[in-house]
Design a protein around this motif. Structure first.
Motif, PDB file in Angstrom:
ATOM      1  N   GLY A  12       0.810  -1.217   0.000  1.00  0.00           N
ATOM      2  CA  GLY A  12       0.000   0.000   0.000  1.00  0.00           C
ATOM      3  C   GLY A  12       0.832   1.251   0.000  1.00  0.00           C
ATOM      4  O   GLY A  12       0.547   2.222  -0.727  1.00  0.00           O
ATOM      5  N   TYR A  13       1.893   1.258   0.791  1.00  0.00           N
ATOM      6  CA  TYR A  13       2.776   2.423   0.886  1.00  0.00           C
ATOM      7  C   TYR A  13       3.476   2.678  -0.444  1.00  0.00           C
ATOM      8  O   TYR A  13       3.574   3.820  -0.899  1.00  0.00           O
ATOM      9  CB  TYR A  13       3.797   2.171   1.997  1.00  0.00           C
ATOM     10  N   SER A  14       3.942   1.608  -1.087  1.00  0.00           N
ATOM     11  CA  SER A  14       4.629   1.760  -2.368  1.00  0.00           C
ATOM     12  C   SER A  14       3.696   2.335  -3.434  1.00  0.00           C
ATOM     13  O   SER A  14       4.084   3.220  -4.202  1.00  0.00           O
ATOM     14  CB  SER A  14       5.181   0.405  -2.828  1.00  0.00           C
ATOM     15  N   ALA A  15       2.468   1.830  -3.465  1.00  0.00           N
ATOM     16  CA  ALA A  15       1.505   2.337  -4.440  1.00  0.00           C
ATOM     17  C   ALA A  15       1.166   3.794  -4.182  1.00  0.00           C
ATOM     18  O   ALA A  15       1.017   4.596  -5.102  1.00  0.00           O
ATOM     19  CB  ALA A  15       0.231   1.490  -4.407  1.00  0.00           C
ATOM     20  N   PHE A  16       1.041   4.159  -2.899  1.00  0.00           N
ATOM     21  CA  PHE A  16       0.720   5.546  -2.542  1.00  0.00           C
ATOM     22  C   PHE A  16       1.823   6.486  -3.014  1.00  0.00           C
ATOM     23  O   PHE A  16       1.559   7.629  -3.405  1.00  0.00           O
ATOM     24  CB  PHE A  16       0.550   5.654  -1.027  1.00  0.00           C
ATOM     25  N   LEU A  17       3.076   5.994  -3.029  1.00  0.00           N
ATOM     26  CA  LEU A  17       4.207   6.836  -3.424  1.00  0.00           C
ATOM     27  C   LEU A  17       4.394   6.880  -4.942  1.00  0.00           C
ATOM     28  O   LEU A  17       4.592   7.943  -5.522  1.00  0.00           O
ATOM     29  CB  LEU A  17       5.480   6.340  -2.752  1.00  0.00           C
ATOM     30  N   VAL A  18       4.361   5.704  -5.604  1.00  0.00           N
ATOM     31  CA  VAL A  18       4.652   5.679  -7.040  1.00  0.00           C
ATOM     32  C   VAL A  18       3.424   6.006  -7.878  1.00  0.00           C
ATOM     33  O   VAL A  18       3.555   6.440  -9.028  1.00  0.00           O
ATOM     34  CB  VAL A  18       5.224   4.311  -7.467  1.00  0.00           C
ATOM     35  N   GLY A  19       2.228   5.799  -7.307  1.00  0.00           N
ATOM     36  CA  GLY A  19       1.005   6.038  -8.071  1.00  0.00           C
ATOM     37  C   GLY A  19       0.891   7.429  -8.644  1.00  0.00           C
ATOM     38  O   GLY A  19       0.625   7.597  -9.852  1.00  0.00           O
ATOM     39  N   PRO A  20       1.063   8.482  -7.832  1.00  0.00           N
ATOM     40  CA  PRO A  20       0.952   9.832  -8.376  1.00  0.00           C
ATOM     41  C   PRO A  20       1.920  10.122  -9.517  1.00  0.00           C
ATOM     42  O   PRO A  20       1.596  10.864 -10.448  1.00  0.00           O
ATOM     43  CB  PRO A  20       1.258  10.715  -7.152  1.00  0.00           C
ATOM     44  N   ALA A  21       3.124   9.527  -9.472  1.00  0.00           N
ATOM     45  CA  ALA A  21       4.075   9.713 -10.567  1.00  0.00           C
ATOM     46  C   ALA A  21       3.573   9.033 -11.839  1.00  0.00           C
ATOM     47  O   ALA A  21       3.701   9.585 -12.949  1.00  0.00           O
ATOM     48  CB  ALA A  21       5.439   9.158 -10.170  1.00  0.00           C
ATOM     49  N   ILE A  22       2.995   7.834 -11.693  1.00  0.00           N
ATOM     50  CA  ILE A  22       2.415   7.145 -12.846  1.00  0.00           C
ATOM     51  C   ILE A  22       1.271   7.966 -13.425  1.00  0.00           C
ATOM     52  O   ILE A  22       1.156   8.138 -14.651  1.00  0.00           O
ATOM     53  CB  ILE A  22       1.922   5.745 -12.441  1.00  0.00           C
ATOM     54  N   ILE A  23       0.426   8.475 -12.547  1.00  0.00           N
ATOM     55  CA  ILE A  23      -0.680   9.317 -12.998  1.00  0.00           C
ATOM     56  C   ILE A  23      -0.147  10.549 -13.712  1.00  0.00           C
ATOM     57  O   ILE A  23      -0.707  11.003 -14.728  1.00  0.00           O
ATOM     58  CB  ILE A  23      -1.575   9.724 -11.806  1.00  0.00           C
ATOM     59  N   GLY A  24       0.960  11.112 -13.211  1.00  0.00           N
ATOM     60  CA  GLY A  24       1.547  12.286 -13.852  1.00  0.00           C
ATOM     61  C   GLY A  24       1.927  12.021 -15.298  1.00  0.00           C
ATOM     62  O   GLY A  24       1.706  12.876 -16.177  1.00  0.00           O
ATOM     63  N   GLN A  25       2.500  10.856 -15.562  1.00  0.00           N
ATOM     64  CA  GLN A  25       2.844  10.509 -16.938  1.00  0.00           C
ATOM     65  C   GLN A  25       1.586  10.338 -17.795  1.00  0.00           C
ATOM     66  O   GLN A  25       1.555  10.755 -18.964  1.00  0.00           O
ATOM     67  CB  GLN A  25       3.667   9.213 -16.947  1.00  0.00           C
ATOM     68  N   LEU A  26       0.555   9.729 -17.231  1.00  0.00           N
ATOM     69  CA  LEU A  26      -0.701   9.575 -17.967  1.00  0.00           C
ATOM     70  C   LEU A  26      -1.346  10.929 -18.256  1.00  0.00           C
ATOM     71  O   LEU A  26      -1.894  11.152 -19.347  1.00  0.00           O
ATOM     72  CB  LEU A  26      -1.667   8.693 -17.169  1.00  0.00           C
ATOM     73  N   VAL A  27      -1.269  11.840 -17.281  1.00  0.00           N
ATOM     74  CA  VAL A  27      -1.818  13.186 -17.485  1.00  0.00           C
ATOM     75  C   VAL A  27      -1.102  13.877 -18.636  1.00  0.00           C
ATOM     76  O   VAL A  27      -1.728  14.525 -19.490  1.00  0.00           O
ATOM     77  CB  VAL A  27      -1.692  14.019 -16.188  1.00  0.00           C
ATOM     78  N   GLU A  28       0.216  13.728 -18.672  1.00  0.00           N
ATOM     79  CA  GLU A  28       1.008  14.401 -19.709  1.00  0.00           C
ATOM     80  C   GLU A  28       0.661  13.890 -21.104  1.00  0.00           C
ATOM     81  O   GLU A  28       0.646  14.658 -22.065  1.00  0.00           O
ATOM     82  CB  GLU A  28       2.490  14.182 -19.422  1.00  0.00           C
TER      83      GLU A  28
END
Length: 375
Positions: free
Chosen positions: A323-339
């Motif tokens: 859960g902690y790993s997903a909470f940290l890396v998730g926003p970065a993954i979303i950032g790439q998708l947003v871009e």
């Protein structure tokens, strides 16, 4: 007290990152390095802390790691160089990771001694501590904006003092944790395979929650085409309704059981993310993010509780790490998708993972089976 203090200290670190970037004079890569040090040290200490909590009891692990976390935040408050900031982040991460597992282990033990569930309320206090830290930083930032100084030291220093006061109280009130051997007829037992299914669920809700916390304001601002201060209402909707549902979640668990609560939470998050993907008006977007907050707020306490009940601290450490790993890396993954695809289409990923969460929830044992599996 443990949950609220942890939420306040971690919220303080996250809330002062923009000002810390200016004081250290580092780029986005410098901040990424600091966050990596915080995350990596936390993941390592989670595994150690979970096993120590089983071996010597969760109380000493929680108290020692709270002290380490507080010292890390205190060092970050006074440092003005990147190397010392890295040391501070490593200390904070070492304290936070093991403390996260230890305080959840204590929460499970307390729940086992009560006739009704209580884990959701513990997690509600973590959210309250997080929001309190955010409010403290905003107030101090406004004060120092007028005087022209940096708010990093005063903000983190204030939270560090609160952490020290909390330690003094916790030494008196935190109960003694029990020891868990994980042995049958003298042979060490394996970690239950359920841990990996719970870890997958933790990754799903971790990414969904991390996306909501880090991207809701940006999403509302860009999709509704409003100013950022109004767009911040997206985060208010997520955080506020997450606190509310966690205060009420234990009553739901007592009535319908953890499996049903997790499924309802996942379905509610799906509905919320559907609204964020398909609608544009501000009122509907806020309703969508409120539903996301309600949904993800229900899930985490129940998954962590099942892990602690079934497998003790070592199993809880595995699930919390996912859960902690997903909470940290998730926003970065979303950032790439947003871009590449836009902020509205990017919300399809947490939508899909919320659906995965509902599907995997079928493996959750019934509450009576959880009680029978207590190590």
């Amino acid at each position: 007290m443990l949950f609220a203090t942890n939420g306040a200290l971690i919220g303080g670190v996250g809330g002062t990152l923009p000002a810390l970037r200016e004081r250290l004079d580092v780029s986005a890569s410098g901040l990424s390095l600091l966050l990596f040090c915080l995350a990596a040290s936390a993941v390592v200490s989670m595994q150690i802390g979970g096993r120590l909590a089983d071996r010597i009891g969760a109380r000493p692990v929680a108290l020692v790691t709270l002290t380490v976390l507080t010292l890390g935040v205190g060092l970050l408050a006074v440092t003005s160089s990147l190397p010392w900031a890295i040391v501070a982040m490593v200390l904070a991460g070492l304290g936070n990771g093991a403390m996260d597992v230890a305080m959840n282990s204590l929460g499970v033990e307390i729940e086992q001694s009560r006739p009704k569930p209580i884990m959701s309320r513990f997690h509600a206090f973590w959210s309250v501590g997080n929001l309190t830290a955010a409010g403290t930083i905003v107030l101090i930032a406004r004060l120092f904006d007028r005087t022209g100084g940096s708010n990093v030291g005063p903000s983190l220093g204030t939270l560090c003092l609160a952490g020290l006061a909390s330690i003094a109280v916790c030494v008196r009130i935190v109960p003694t944790g029990r020891r868990i051997e994980h042995k049958t007829d003298g042979v060490r037992t394996a970690i239950p395979r359920l841990a990996w299914a719970l870890g997958l669920m933790a990754f799903c809700f971790g990414l969904a929650e991390g996306t909501a916390v880090d991207w809701s304001s940006v999403h509302v601002t860009d999709v509704a085409r409003i100013d950022p201060s109004t767009g911040a209402l997206g985060l208010v909707a997520v955080s506020g309704f997450m606190v509310i549902i966690r205060l009420l979640g234990d009553q739901a668990v007592a009535k319908v059981g953890r499996r049903a609560v997790v499924r309802v939470g996942g379905v509610t998050a799906i509905a919320g993310y559907l609204v964020t993907v398909l609608t544009d008006p501000l009122p509907l977007l806020l309703i969508g993010w409120a539903l996301v907050g309600l949904g993800v707020g229900l899930v985490a306490p129940q998954v962590y509780a099942v892990a602690g009940h079934v497998g003790g601290g070592r199993m809880l450490a595995i699930v919390v790490t996912f859960g902690y790993s997903a909470f940290l890396v998730g926003p970065a993954i979303i950032g790439q998708l947003v871009e590449h695809f836009g902020v509205q289409n990017a919300m399809i990923l947490p939508l899909v993972l919320s659906g995965c969460l509902v599907a995997v929830s079928a493996v959750l044992p019934r509450d009576d089976q959880v009680q029978q599996a207590n190590p």
